[in-house]
Design a protein around this motif. Sequence first.
Motif, PDB file in Angstrom:
ATOM      1  N   ALA A  79      -3.221   6.286 -12.879  1.00  0.00           N
ATOM      2  CA  ALA A  79      -2.986   5.169 -12.210  1.00  0.00           C
ATOM      3  C   ALA A  79      -2.185   5.177 -10.880  1.00  0.00           C
ATOM      4  N   PHE A  80      -1.069   6.037 -10.786  1.00  0.00           N
ATOM      5  CA  PHE A  80      -0.309   5.691  -9.513  1.00  0.00           C
ATOM      6  C   PHE A  80      -1.192   6.339  -8.341  1.00  0.00           C
ATOM      7  N   PRO A  81      -1.826   7.391  -7.999  1.00  0.00           N
ATOM      8  CA  PRO A  81      -2.657   7.649  -7.015  1.00  0.00           C
ATOM      9  C   PRO A  81      -3.890   6.631  -6.581  1.00  0.00           C
ATOM     10  N   LEU A  82      -4.445   6.253  -7.869  1.00  0.00           N
ATOM     11  CA  LEU A  82      -5.473   5.219  -7.521  1.00  0.00           C
ATOM     12  C   LEU A  82      -4.901   3.938  -6.814  1.00  0.00           C
ATOM     13  N   GLY A  83      -3.743   3.596  -7.514  1.00  0.00           N
ATOM     14  CA  GLY A  83      -2.925   2.201  -7.045  1.00  0.00           C
ATOM     15  C   GLY A  83      -2.770   2.534  -5.427  1.00  0.00           C
ATOM     16  N   LEU A  84      -2.199   3.582  -5.190  1.00  0.00           N
ATOM     17  CA  LEU A  84      -1.760   4.070  -4.008  1.00  0.00           C
ATOM     18  C   LEU A  84      -2.910   3.935  -2.877  1.00  0.00           C
ATOM     19  N   LEU A  85      -4.081   4.609  -3.269  1.00  0.00           N
ATOM     20  CA  LEU A  85      -5.193   4.483  -2.433  1.00  0.00           C
ATOM     21  C   LEU A  85      -5.722   2.867  -2.466  1.00  0.00           C
ATOM     22  N   LEU A  86      -5.586   2.080  -3.184  1.00  0.00           N
ATOM     23  CA  LEU A  86      -6.202   0.867  -3.126  1.00  0.00           C
ATOM     24  C   LEU A  86      -5.145  -0.139  -2.169  1.00  0.00           C
ATOM     25  N   GLY A  87      -3.579   0.211  -2.478  1.00  0.00           N
ATOM     26  CA  GLY A  87      -2.858  -0.522  -1.566  1.00  0.00           C
ATOM     27  C   GLY A  87      -2.957   0.073  -0.116  1.00  0.00           C
ATOM     28  N   VAL A  88      -3.249   1.329   0.162  1.00  0.00           N
ATOM     29  CA  VAL A  88      -3.694   1.492   1.262  1.00  0.00           C
ATOM     30  C   VAL A  88      -4.837   0.949   2.158  1.00  0.00           C
ATOM     31  N   LEU A  89      -5.891   1.034   1.429  1.00  0.00           N
ATOM     32  CA  LEU A  89      -7.176   0.091   1.926  1.00  0.00           C
ATOM     33  C   LEU A  89      -6.848  -1.220   1.934  1.00  0.00           C
ATOM     34  N   ALA A  90      -6.137  -1.925   1.134  1.00  0.00           N
ATOM     35  CA  ALA A  90      -5.861  -3.569   1.244  1.00  0.00           C
ATOM     36  C   ALA A  90      -4.867  -3.607   2.427  1.00  0.00           C
ATOM     37  N   GLY A  91      -4.085  -2.701   2.771  1.00  0.00           N
ATOM     38  CA  GLY A  91      -3.249  -2.916   3.714  1.00  0.00           C
ATOM     39  C   GLY A  91      -3.798  -2.724   5.382  1.00  0.00           C
ATOM     40  N   LEU A  92      -4.770  -2.183   5.203  1.00  0.00           N
ATOM     41  CA  LEU A  92      -5.630  -2.074   6.416  1.00  0.00           C
ATOM     42  C   LEU A  92      -6.401  -3.351   6.988  1.00  0.00           C
ATOM     43  N   TRP A  93      -6.375  -4.271   6.258  1.00  0.00           N
ATOM     44  CA  TRP A  93      -6.834  -5.639   6.528  1.00  0.00           C
ATOM     45  C   TRP A  93      -5.725  -6.248   7.106  1.00  0.00           C
TER      46      TRP A  93
END
Length: 189
Positions: A79-93
């Motif tokens: 959960a933590f690394p997947l959340g980290l990845l999705l958070g980074v992707l959302a932050g690129l917008w």
Amino acid sequence: MSTVTHESLEHTGVGSQRPLLRRIVLVLAAFAVAGASAGLLWERLWEPPTGLTYQGRWFLEPAGPDVSFEGIALFVLIAFPLGLLLGVLAGLWRHHETATLLAVLVGAGLAGVVMYAVGSSLGPADPQALAAGQPDYTELPGGLGLTAPDPDRVPWHSTALVAFPAGAMTGLVGTYLLGSRGFASRSRG
């Protein structure tokens, strides 16, 4: 009777909200799908511990926190690394950072719950419930939960459910803080 045109909607602000709503829906959908996929992965990678029934109750065999903690640790490790990845992707917008932050927080919480629901529903049934009708010393697999397999515990009352939101917020905030200066090439002059 007047007709509503695309230009009049944009003038009133309705059309300008579409990209924001689209972003929120995409973020929520991405987290929900990621949570379901992570739940499937969690169940597939987890090996259920075995236990024995005795007087209508199930006991982990061999007993110990390391055996009962494996499912919880695996949940956090996914959960933590997947959340980290999705958070980074959302932050690129860029733009609408506050709405993105709220969507990521809600989506990550939803993803953690979906991950637990999918993983635990695919895994073996609760051994404490199954032990009631079994003769003594019957071997049963453990259930996939986020707490120790004790009879009085609710299987989802765990702080491990914050792993997805913690990873997502770490990725999103890191992206916002590093922003353009963290990943851009710097001049050497």
